[in-house]
Design an enzyme around this catalytic site. Structure first.
Site, PDB file in Angstrom:
ATOM      1  N   ASP A   1       0.864  -1.186   0.000  1.00  0.00           N
ATOM      2  CA  ASP A   1       0.000   0.000   0.000  1.00  0.00           C
ATOM      3  C   ASP A   1       0.898   1.232   0.000  1.00  0.00           C
ATOM      4  O   ASP A   1       0.822   2.097   0.885  1.00  0.00           O
ATOM      5  CB  ASP A   1      -0.920  -0.006   1.218  1.00  0.00           C
ATOM      6  CG  ASP A   1      -1.999   1.070   1.139  1.00  0.00           C
ATOM      7  OD1 ASP A   1      -2.257   1.583   0.029  1.00  0.00           O
ATOM      8  OD2 ASP A   1      -2.578   1.408   2.193  1.00  0.00           O
TER       9      ASP A   1
ATOM     10  N   ASN B   1       1.740   6.850   3.538  1.00  0.00           N
ATOM     11  CA  ASN B   1       2.516   5.820   4.228  1.00  0.00           C
ATOM     12  C   ASN B   1       4.022   6.022   4.123  1.00  0.00           C
ATOM     13  O   ASN B   1       4.797   5.191   4.614  1.00  0.00           O
ATOM     14  CB  ASN B   1       2.125   4.437   3.712  1.00  0.00           C
ATOM     15  CG  ASN B   1       0.711   4.073   4.116  1.00  0.00           C
ATOM     16  OD1 ASN B   1       0.188   4.591   5.106  1.00  0.00           O
ATOM     17  ND2 ASN B   1       0.075   3.202   3.355  1.00  0.00           N
TER      18      ASN B   1
ATOM     19  N   ASP C   1       2.183   1.599   8.236  1.00  0.00           N
ATOM     20  CA  ASP C   1       0.992   0.862   7.786  1.00  0.00           C
ATOM     21  C   ASP C   1       1.354  -0.265   6.831  1.00  0.00           C
ATOM     22  O   ASP C   1       1.047  -0.229   5.629  1.00  0.00           O
ATOM     23  CB  ASP C   1      -0.018   1.808   7.142  1.00  0.00           C
ATOM     24  CG  ASP C   1      -0.689   2.723   8.149  1.00  0.00           C
ATOM     25  OD1 ASP C   1      -0.521   2.480   9.362  1.00  0.00           O
ATOM     26  OD2 ASP C   1      -1.360   3.684   7.744  1.00  0.00           O
TER      27      ASP C   1
END
Length: 269
Positions: free
Chosen positions: A186, A191, A206
């Site tokens: 992701d 992030n 994350d």
């Protein structure tokens, strides 16, 4: 005291948990008032995904690429709470275009460091076959979030979007076998953390989707998510060139970028 408050660990006198955000997963995120830690609370079935994030966070921390450490883990019949160290910096999504371009090479270097971890050491996998099946399930349940789709796809029925990807699936499966790395899963701007003074990337957060996959899973998301941050097409071309230069890739495969960028929105739901 509600269920979420019950799951949050007690703090020393004077410290409190302050609401920080709510992610796309629906988890409630809290920041310790002294800035030392974050807590993520997930209720119901979401606790399973949070447990997966915990294991990945624990596994990645010793590699020294700038990721969080697990401080506490709590689970009950109603949900779970994951507490991790806070990393320095601000999300790359908070930067202006000129700042993001300056931070971009170090963000690419951070991603390269992740990809260079020996894939055989990683106990987690997110193969294309599994992600495609996940997309098929999301589409079958009518759970695709249209806000995640590119504007040119939002009026296209999700089953048709999936069918177009299926046509290209055999080629992408073959490529995956030749280029399997440890992926973030992701790799979007929020992030990546960046020091606002030096504009150097400080770490990745994350990691709930971390696992071995085609490196273009991460490259497509990073480039795709950054598109709205650029001032013009020249910024986008510069970012594209900088990314692949830092990764040592002489001939970027734009077809692979497009495939994974179009698959990802179908896997959330």
């Amino acid at each position: 005291m509600n269920t979420i408050e019950q799951l949050l660990p007690r703090l020393p006198t004077g410290a409190t948990w302050e609401p920080a955000s709510e992610g796309e997963s629906g988890d409630a995120v809290f920041r310790r008032s002294d800035g030392a830690a974050f807590a993520k609370v997930s209720l119901g079935a979401g606790a399973v995904s949070l447990d997966e994030e915990r294991h990945r966070t624990e596994w990645l921390a010793p590699y020294g690429i700038g990721s969080a450490r697990v401080l506490d883990w709590r689970v009950t019949t109603e949900g779970a709470c994951l507490v991790t160290t806070a990393l320095p910096g601000v999300p790359a999504s908070d930067l202006q275009a000129t700042e993001l371009l300056r931070a971009w090479p170090s963000m690419a270097q951070r991603l390269r460091a992740l990809h260079e971890i020996p894939s055989g050491e990683c106990p987690f996998a997110r193969p294309l076959s599994v992600m495609f099946d996940r997309a098929a399930d999301v589409v079958a349940r009518g759970a695709v979030n249209p806000e995640f789709l590119d504007p040119d796809q939002q009026d296209v029925p999700p089953p048709l979007l999936l069918e177009r990807l299926h046509t290209d699936l055999p080629r992408r499966l073959a490529q995956e076998k030749q280029d399997l790395v440890v992926c973030h899963g992701d790799a979007c701007l929020p992030n990546f953390l960046v020091d606002p003074q030096t504009l150097r990337c400080t770490g990745l957060i994350d990691v709930g989707r971390l696992g071995t996959a085609d490196r273009y899973v991460d490259l497509s998301l990073l480039l795709g998510n950054a598109r709205d941050s650029w001032r013009d097409a020249q910024d986008a071309r510069t970012a594209h060139a900088l990314l692949f230069t830092q990764l040592g890739i002489d001939a970027p495969d734009d077809g692979r970028l497009d495939f994974y960028l179009r698959l990802d929105p179908l896997t959330w739901g």
